[in-house]
Design an enzyme around this catalytic site. Structure first.
Site, short mmCIF file in Angstrom:
data_model
loop_
_atom_site.label_atom_id
_atom_site.label_comp_id
_atom_site.label_asym_id
_atom_site.label_seq_id
_atom_site.Cartn_x
_atom_site.Cartn_y
_atom_site.Cartn_z
N CYS A 1 64.62 78.18 41.06
CA CYS A 1 65.63 77.29 40.46
C CYS A 1 64.97 76.41 39.39
O CYS A 1 64.11 76.89 38.64
CB CYS A 1 66.31 76.50 41.59
N THR A 2 65.35 75.14 39.30
CA THR A 2 64.75 74.27 38.29
C THR A 2 63.34 73.83 38.66
O THR A 2 62.73 73.03 37.93
CB THR A 2 65.64 73.03 38.05
#
Lengths: 230, 230
Positions: A101-102
């Site tokens: 993800c981030t």
């Protein structure tokens, strides 16, 4: 064979599933530390409280895998020099430097993705380039010893990919069976290409709110990194 | 509209991903209590420690969804009359009674699956019939207000199915996109029909170790239930 040692960073408002996908895949075979600056419970972005097992100081110096999740707290974590310093330090000597993800934006802010291809949550692809990384839209990306996954649930595909790299495909297949990972999503809206325009628009609007702050945090981390203080 | 209230049971050695799949799917829209007999951290079967938010006594009496995960601790949880009593009590008036993985064996032991079709982790299908339930091999099973999922990762498909039931398909599609749930497993070994015989055998042997104790716990729960003390 000694069990691989993993350092999984936690931080306030991280997305628990980013981390718990790979944690569940690796948990039988690896020694996993959940690391934050102190040992108080860390609250995820859905309000769950999870206890760290190590601090930046007590986490083993040499780890096989460094892992970083993402989530709504990514911006604040990027603004935390101790967190970036920990990643830069353990990432220098780790066998694999990884994220879901981030989390890749945190790796980038710690200077660990310069010249690497990487994945990130689909709504945050514009943030990789300013960090010196090349954005890939693949769900799991392997570039030398950097292995990165896309948003949230990509962590399961990512986790199995890493497990196969480290312990071989047969073990990864066994864990996949143990986890009954034969997905059958009830809808077909899991990527911006597949979801309806209304659904894409709703999520883009929701996530757009935090982007100016994230841009600012990344710029400041870049300045810090260039000054050699991270 | 008021936010649905969810009671998710935790217990020592539950599998965190069973619970965190649906927790991540529902977390934006529902008020979720993580419930155990006291508020001390609960250790999952991969060693992670998660804090409960409510006890059997403080959890709201009327909840929209009762949810139970599974995991290696299922047997001990079935042998815990307070846990079964909590499930039987909240399950009587809940709008939905739900589980993932071997969580359905706990629902059954609490008397909540008599005459219902239900799913369970593929390696534990033989345990549903003694609990009065009809075993389905579907990944997610809806029978009236009982909604049950198969093993571990089925919790994500299960969670989206329940979210669509409660808040509508468009919201479920949006959350699916937010979680980038467009799965791409690196291997095709997620069910006993698809995995190689060697892989199936390895997992069956591993899981067989705990089955005599599980059989015994289910028999004792059945006796307790028949005596009206649960």
């Amino acid at each position: 064979m000694t069990r691989p040692v993993v350092a999984m960073l936690m931080f306030p408002n991280f997305t628990h599933l980013d981390l718990i996908g790979p944690h569940c895949v690796w948990g039988q075979d690896m020694d996993i530390e959940l690391v934050w600056q102190d040992l108080a419970p860390v609250t995820t972005d859905s309000g769950m409280q999870i206890l760290p097992t190590a601090t930046f100081a007590t986490c083993p110096q040499q780890v096989d895998i460094v892992f970083v999740p993402g989530g709504f707290g990514t911006t604040d974590a990027i603004a935390n020099p101790a967190a970036l310093g920990f990643l830069a330090d353990r990432g220098r000597t780790a066998r694999y430097v990884t994220s879901v993800c981030t989390g890749s934006l945190l790796l980038g802010a710690a200077g660990l993705l310069q010249g690497y291809r990487a994945a990130v949550h689909w709504a945050f692809r514009e943030f990789l380039k300013p960090l010196g990384a090349e954005c890939s839209t693949d769900r799991v990306v392997i570039d030398r010893n950097r292995i990165t996954g896309g948003g949230v649930t990509a962590g399961i595909d990512f986790g199995l990919t890493v497990l196969a790299e480290v312990l071989g495909q047969e073990r990864a297949e066994a864990i996949q069976l143990m986890m009954e990972y034969d997905p059958a999503p009830p809808f077909d809206s899991g990527s911006p290409e597949k979801a309806s325009p209304a659904v894409v628009g709703a999520i883009e609007s929701l996530l757009a709110e935090g982007k100016p702050d994230l841009h600012r945090a990344i710029e400041e981390a870049h300045t810090l990194l260039s000054s050699g203080k991270a």
